[in-house]
Design a protein around this motif. Structure first.
Motif, PDB file in Angstrom:
ATOM      1  N   PHE A   1      -5.828   6.792   9.156  1.00  0.00           N
ATOM      2  CA  PHE A   1      -4.602   6.910   8.362  1.00  0.00           C
ATOM      3  C   PHE A   1      -3.411   7.461   9.130  1.00  0.00           C
ATOM      4  N   LYS A   2      -3.647   8.556   9.826  1.00  0.00           N
ATOM      5  CA  LYS A   2      -2.536   9.267  10.460  1.00  0.00           C
ATOM      6  C   LYS A   2      -1.751   8.357  11.390  1.00  0.00           C
ATOM      7  N   HIS A   3      -2.458   7.633  12.241  1.00  0.00           N
ATOM      8  CA  HIS A   3      -1.779   6.734  13.175  1.00  0.00           C
ATOM      9  C   HIS A   3      -1.130   5.565  12.443  1.00  0.00           C
ATOM     10  N   THR A   4      -1.858   4.966  11.518  1.00  0.00           N
ATOM     11  CA  THR A   4      -1.354   3.781  10.803  1.00  0.00           C
ATOM     12  C   THR A   4      -0.065   4.081  10.058  1.00  0.00           C
ATOM     13  N   VAL A   5      -0.084   5.116   9.241  1.00  0.00           N
ATOM     14  CA  VAL A   5       1.109   5.483   8.467  1.00  0.00           C
ATOM     15  C   VAL A   5       2.227   5.947   9.400  1.00  0.00           C
ATOM     16  N   GLY A   6       1.862   6.652  10.476  1.00  0.00           N
ATOM     17  CA  GLY A   6       2.869   7.128  11.425  1.00  0.00           C
ATOM     18  C   GLY A   6       3.628   5.991  12.093  1.00  0.00           C
ATOM     19  N   VAL A   7       2.916   4.929  12.462  1.00  0.00           N
ATOM     20  CA  VAL A   7       3.563   3.769  13.091  1.00  0.00           C
ATOM     21  C   VAL A   7       4.552   3.110  12.124  1.00  0.00           C
ATOM     22  N   ILE A   8       4.129   2.931  10.882  1.00  0.00           N
ATOM     23  CA  ILE A   8       5.005   2.302   9.890  1.00  0.00           C
ATOM     24  C   ILE A   8       6.233   3.170   9.630  1.00  0.00           C
ATOM     25  N   GLU A   9       5.994   4.456   9.453  1.00  0.00           N
ATOM     26  CA  GLU A   9       7.093   5.386   9.157  1.00  0.00           C
ATOM     27  C   GLU A   9       8.107   5.417  10.296  1.00  0.00           C
ATOM     28  N   LYS A  10       7.606   5.430  11.520  1.00  0.00           N
ATOM     29  CA  LYS A  10       8.511   5.463  12.675  1.00  0.00           C
ATOM     30  C   LYS A  10       9.349   4.190  12.745  1.00  0.00           C
ATOM     31  N   ASN A  11       8.743   3.042  12.496  1.00  0.00           N
ATOM     32  CA  ASN A  11       9.491   1.790  12.499  1.00  0.00           C
ATOM     33  C   ASN A  11      10.580   1.781  11.426  1.00  0.00           C
ATOM     34  N   LEU A  12      10.261   2.298  10.246  1.00  0.00           N
ATOM     35  CA  LEU A  12      11.261   2.334   9.175  1.00  0.00           C
ATOM     36  C   LEU A  12      12.431   3.245   9.535  1.00  0.00           C
ATOM     37  N   TYR A  13      12.133   4.382  10.150  1.00  0.00           N
ATOM     38  CA  TYR A  13      13.227   5.268  10.539  1.00  0.00           C
ATOM     39  C   TYR A  13      14.076   4.658  11.651  1.00  0.00           C
ATOM     40  N   TYR A  14      13.449   3.937  12.569  1.00  0.00           N
ATOM     41  CA  TYR A  14      14.225   3.256  13.605  1.00  0.00           C
ATOM     42  C   TYR A  14      15.070   2.135  13.019  1.00  0.00           C
ATOM     43  N   LEU A  15      14.641   1.582  11.894  1.00  0.00           N
ATOM     44  CA  LEU A  15      15.451   0.574  11.212  1.00  0.00           C
ATOM     45  C   LEU A  15      16.566   1.223  10.394  1.00  0.00           C
ATOM     46  N   GLY A  16      16.551   2.557  10.300  1.00  0.00           N
ATOM     47  CA  GLY A  16      17.643   3.284   9.656  1.00  0.00           C
ATOM     48  C   GLY A  16      17.402   3.680   8.222  1.00  0.00           C
ATOM     49  N   ILE A  17      16.184   3.503   7.727  1.00  0.00           N
ATOM     50  CA  ILE A  17      15.920   3.771   6.313  1.00  0.00           C
ATOM     51  C   ILE A  17      16.183   5.245   5.995  1.00  0.00           C
ATOM     52  N   LYS A  18      16.644   5.490   4.769  1.00  0.00           N
ATOM     53  CA  LYS A  18      17.124   6.821   4.405  1.00  0.00           C
ATOM     54  C   LYS A  18      15.995   7.820   4.165  1.00  0.00           C
ATOM     55  N   ARG A  19      14.965   7.411   3.440  1.00  0.00           N
ATOM     56  CA  ARG A  19      13.874   8.318   3.100  1.00  0.00           C
ATOM     57  C   ARG A  19      12.608   7.522   2.787  1.00  0.00           C
ATOM     58  N   THR A  20      11.442   8.056   3.128  1.00  0.00           N
ATOM     59  CA  THR A  20      10.198   7.366   2.823  1.00  0.00           C
ATOM     60  C   THR A  20       9.211   8.305   2.127  1.00  0.00           C
ATOM     61  N   LEU A  21       8.333   7.696   1.342  1.00  0.00           N
ATOM     62  CA  LEU A  21       7.178   8.376   0.762  1.00  0.00           C
ATOM     63  C   LEU A  21       5.924   7.697   1.294  1.00  0.00           C
ATOM     64  N   THR A  22       4.819   8.419   1.317  1.00  0.00           N
ATOM     65  CA  THR A  22       3.568   7.826   1.781  1.00  0.00           C
ATOM     66  C   THR A  22       2.444   8.152   0.804  1.00  0.00           C
ATOM     67  N   TYR A  23       1.490   7.222   0.740  1.00  0.00           N
ATOM     68  CA  TYR A  23       0.270   7.475  -0.026  1.00  0.00           C
ATOM     69  C   TYR A  23      -0.900   6.884   0.751  1.00  0.00           C
ATOM     70  N   LYS A  24      -1.903   7.717   0.985  1.00  0.00           N
ATOM     71  CA  LYS A  24      -3.078   7.298   1.759  1.00  0.00           C
ATOM     72  C   LYS A  24      -4.318   7.423   0.880  1.00  0.00           C
ATOM     73  N   LEU A  25      -5.129   6.358   0.880  1.00  0.00           N
ATOM     74  CA  LEU A  25      -6.337   6.365   0.065  1.00  0.00           C
ATOM     75  C   LEU A  25      -7.559   6.064   0.935  1.00  0.00           C
ATOM     76  N   ARG A  26      -8.355   7.090   1.163  1.00  0.00           N
ATOM     77  CA  ARG A  26      -9.633   6.913   1.865  1.00  0.00           C
ATOM     78  C   ARG A  26     -10.695   6.619   0.814  1.00  0.00           C
ATOM     79  N   MET A  27     -11.190   5.395   0.821  1.00  0.00           N
ATOM     80  CA  MET A  27     -12.006   4.932  -0.293  1.00  0.00           C
ATOM     81  C   MET A  27     -13.495   5.171  -0.112  1.00  0.00           C
ATOM     82  N   PHE A  28     -13.953   5.204   1.128  1.00  0.00           N
ATOM     83  CA  PHE A  28     -15.396   5.266   1.396  1.00  0.00           C
ATOM     84  C   PHE A  28     -16.119   4.160   0.632  1.00  0.00           C
TER      85      PHE A  28
END
Length: 234
Positions: free
Chosen positions: A135-162
């Motif tokens: 999760f940490k890497h996956t969400v981090g990559v997406i979040e970083k790309n959005l900030y580089y695109l200039g997005i104002k604010r992001t929320l995240t939700y991670k679900l470890r389903m097992f």
């Protein structure tokens, strides 16, 4: 309010289920919600070629991409939206290749190149599902790309389903996940509704300041510098 939902996998599984729950919750809050969906890889079936046409030519970036017929409709959906939902499963401890391909084609719109100003007042909602780790890497990559695109604010939700599927989760875990996702969706709705009045994430502001100093030192005929000067940013 317009929402662009990005489905990052061709597999109609757990991640698509999260988008379904998000949309149902948003529709309860506002029956007039509008959606534009991007389905990967169907809507962008070509990998970036690394030809640099998007960076070295064109006024706004991307006009001369060899995959323009695919990329332009995606730009329209993303740039016209008020909020962007990216739902991505964890594949091999990272984002899917399909989503990486989209980011590769949009890199010319990063803040340090030729950003689309509409991104500066958008919100993002990143949802990731996995059977186990990553999760940490996956969400981090997406979040970083959005900030580089200039997005104002992001929320995240991670679900470890097992679990391999939504229906195979225990009733207790599934109900808990749905309630958590609904709660986060309500927060995303309020954030997007009031997006013009919320503070920008400091990371985007700092990035723009750093790149401003860099671009000032570029040659005057560099497309990025021409773009920034035309915008009055340098």
């Amino acid at each position: 309010m317009k929402i662009c939902s990005i489905h990052s996998s061709n597999r109609k599984g757990n991640t698509d289920k999260t988008i379904e729950i998000i949309k149902d919750t948003l529709n309860d809050l506002d029956p007039n919600m509008e959606y534009n969906d991007i389905y990967l890889p169907k809507d962008l079936p070509e990998f970036c070629l690394g030809c640099f046409n998007c960076l070295n030519t064109g006024e706004n970036g991307g006009e001369n991409c060899p995959h323009r017929k695919y990329v332009k409709p995606l730009e329209d959906k993303i740039f016209e939206a008020d909020g962007i939902i990216i739902a991505c499963p964890v594949y091999a401890l990272s984002i899917t290749a399909q989503l990486k391909t989209l980011f590769d084609h949009f890199a010319c719109h990063f803040i340090n190149h030729r950003p689309n100003e509409s991104m500066f007042n958008k919100t993002g909602f990143i949802v990731s599902t996995a059977a186990g780790a990553g999760f940490k890497h996956t969400v981090g990559v997406i979040e970083k790309n959005l900030y580089y695109l200039g997005i104002k604010r992001t929320l995240t939700y991670k679900l470890r389903m097992f679990s391999a599927s939504w229906d195979n989760m225990s009733d207790k875990k599934r109900i808990k996940a749905e309630k958590e996702l609904q709660k986060k969706t309500k927060k995303f709705y309020n954030m997007t509704k009031n997006r013009m009045n919320i503070y920008r994430n400091p990371r985007s502001t700092i990035l723009k300041m750093v790149f401003k100093q860099m671009i000032k030192n570029y040659d005057d005929d560099t497309p990025d510098k021409i773009f920034w000067k035309k915008k009055g940013w340098i």
